[in-house]
Write an enzyme that holds these catalytic residues in place. Structure first.
Site, mmCIF file in Angstrom:
data_model
loop_
_atom_site.group_PDB
_atom_site.id
_atom_site.type_symbol
_atom_site.label_atom_id
_atom_site.label_comp_id
_atom_site.label_asym_id
_atom_site.label_seq_id
_atom_site.Cartn_x
_atom_site.Cartn_y
_atom_site.Cartn_z
ATOM 1 N N GLU A 56 61.578 2.230 -30.597
ATOM 2 C CA GLU A 56 61.142 2.289 -31.989
ATOM 3 C C GLU A 56 59.700 1.831 -32.148
ATOM 4 O OE1 GLU A 56 60.557 1.198 -36.215
ATOM 5 O OE2 GLU A 56 60.353 -0.073 -34.449
ATOM 6 N N ASP B 212 63.847 -2.936 -28.699
ATOM 7 C CA ASP B 212 62.494 -3.163 -28.194
ATOM 8 C C ASP B 212 61.671 -3.950 -29.206
ATOM 9 O OD1 ASP B 212 62.457 -0.848 -29.914
ATOM 10 O OD2 ASP B 212 60.499 -0.289 -29.102
#
Length: 458
Positions: A153, A88
């Site tokens: 994250e 991400d």
């Protein structure tokens, strides 16, 4: 080994072209509009692991975004390494400051510009290509390897800790490797041995049911903006020291050896100021700049809002005001304990004429590992072979929550072998990855697999 290194050198152009495809997926984890992109990115990675030759690959759904897992366990008697990364990326705003489109990777002067290029897709790709190189040239790896790549994250790894806790046997390893950190400077490979933790809060101050006319009510009720300002001013003194009672009680000070090693690093305060347009540095008195960034806790106001901020004038007393507060924590501070200390202090300093609501948004524990650990020393030797330069040992002021989670749940050390640079524009417009670093990084990781194989007992 030489055949593998030759393969890595010959395939750099292909690696970069494949990385462009990876970077083109807008995997922004904090935006619900990108949920399909997140799934596409997880599927892309799963397919890549299959093509590389992993014996097992799987996508695990979570309450948020999927986790990608793969393993190759064809080296009996050799240690097992767990590689962690994330697919991400951060939002791209402000778009007008980008010189090229954030999800249309562009190469300029030896650097690839795209969101996620350095944080963390480029560094994930670097590690996967090393695994590919070994399997294509030798048919095996010198170690066993497991890969865990998450998609949350950048939003606090909300579901990761529970996943690791419930899959301990599957993730069981001798050590972990993460490439998601910067080097100290260009050409100077750096091994992270310490990270600050994080505690992030939102404060909401409410004074009335709705905005009030400042002429009719001014002087009769408190302004939530002023109340919030008074609260914030009570969090630090003029010397930068945090005033929350008990805040520093658990802080572990730097050792003399660490201070000596930090003093050897090529750091210049005037250059630091110039590079970032800062007229003068400020921080907790009694500590040098690197000590404050790496080994001292901080408290920052990340954002504030309240009242009328449009064009022209509007005479109101706002009904509410809001602030985002983050604290960077150091060993042995615990985020939840710090949150309780903060809440207790806020209750004492909040004016009785407003209502305070504190929300703990996310956090992560700080982490540190001994420099002389065999895994860290294997990383040091590998970086020296990859870059031809003896690496330095540094702490990192930022937070990677998974490192402390791996230490706590799986009881394993982590080697931080990142290839970012201070000017990589991480989380900012024009994020970029230095392609020379990418090549040297792949060579270094290949050497690390070899060094780890012989220096760590399983």
């Amino acid at each position: 080994m030489e055949e593998t290194l030759t393969y890595i050198s010959k395939n750099q152009n292909r690696y970069i072209n494949e990385l462009k495809e990876f970077l083109s997926i807008p995997s922004i984890s904090n935006d619900p509009k990108n949920q399909a992109d997140m799934r596409d990115c997880a599927n892309f990675l799963r397919d890549q692991l299959k093509d590389i030759g992993f014996q097992q690959t799987k996508i695990f759904p979570t309450n948020g975004h999927p986790i990608v897992f793969g393993e190759w366990l064809g080296a009996p008697g050799k240690p097992t390494l767990l590689f962690y990364g994330h697919y991400d990326v951060q939002p791209v705003e402000p778009l007008e400051l980008w010189t090229s489109k954030p999800f249309e990777p562009t190469i300029h002067q030896g650097e690839i510009y795209a969101r996620g290029s350095v944080d963390d897709k480029g560094q994930v790709w670097m590690n996967l290509k090393v695994i590919e190189a070994y399997l294509k040239t030798q048919g095996s790896l010198p170690i066993n390897i497991k890969v865990l790549i998450e998609g949350e994250e950048e939003v606090g790894s909300t579901n990761l800790e529970n996943f690791i806790y419930s899959h301990q046997e599957m993730l069981k390893s001798d050590a972990a490797l993460i490439s998601d950190t910067p080097m100290f400077k260009h050409g100077l490979p750096s091994i992270g041995y310490g990270l600050r933790g994080l505690a992030y809060f939102q404060l909401d101050i409410t004074g009335s049911y709705h905005d009030l006319h400042s002429g009719s009510f001014g002087g009769a009720v408190i302004n939530p903006n002023f109340a919030l300002a008074q609260i914030i001013l009570s969090l630090k003194d003029e010397k930068g020291r945090i005033l929350i009672p008990g805040f520093y009680d658990d802080v572990v000070p730097l050792t003399t050896k660490e201070k000596i090693e930090m003093s050897k690093l090529p750091f210049n305060e005037k250059t630091f100021c110039k590079d970032f347009g800062v007229p003068k540095l400020f921080g907790e008195q009694g500590y040098k700049t690197l000590e404050r960034i790496w080994a001292r806790p901080t408290l920052e106001v990340n954002g504030m809002s309240g009242g009328f901020i449009g064009e022209g004038s509007k005479t109101v007393i706002p009904a509410c005001a809001m602030a985002k507060i983050s604290m960077r924590l150091v060993p042995n501070q615990d985020p939840k304990h710090v949150a309780q200390l903060f809440e207790n202090y806020l209750q004492n300093i909040t004016p009785p004429s407003v209502t305070l609501k504190m929300k703990y948004l996310n956090g992560g524990k700080p982490w540190i590992t001994p420099i002389d650990h065999p895994t860290i020393q294997a990383a040091s030797r590998a970086f020296k072979k990859g870059y031809g330069t003896t690496p330095v040992f540094i702490r990192e002021g930022g937070s990677i929550p998974v490192v402390a989670i791996l230490a706590e749940i799986l009881d394993i050390p982590t080697a931080l072998m990142g290839i970012g640079l201070p000017d990589s524009n991480t989380h900012a417009p024009n994020e970029k990855l230095n392609l020379t670093n990418f090549k040297n990084g792949t060579i270094s990781i290949a050497h690390f697999f070899d060094e780890f194989s012989s220096s760590v007992s399983n």
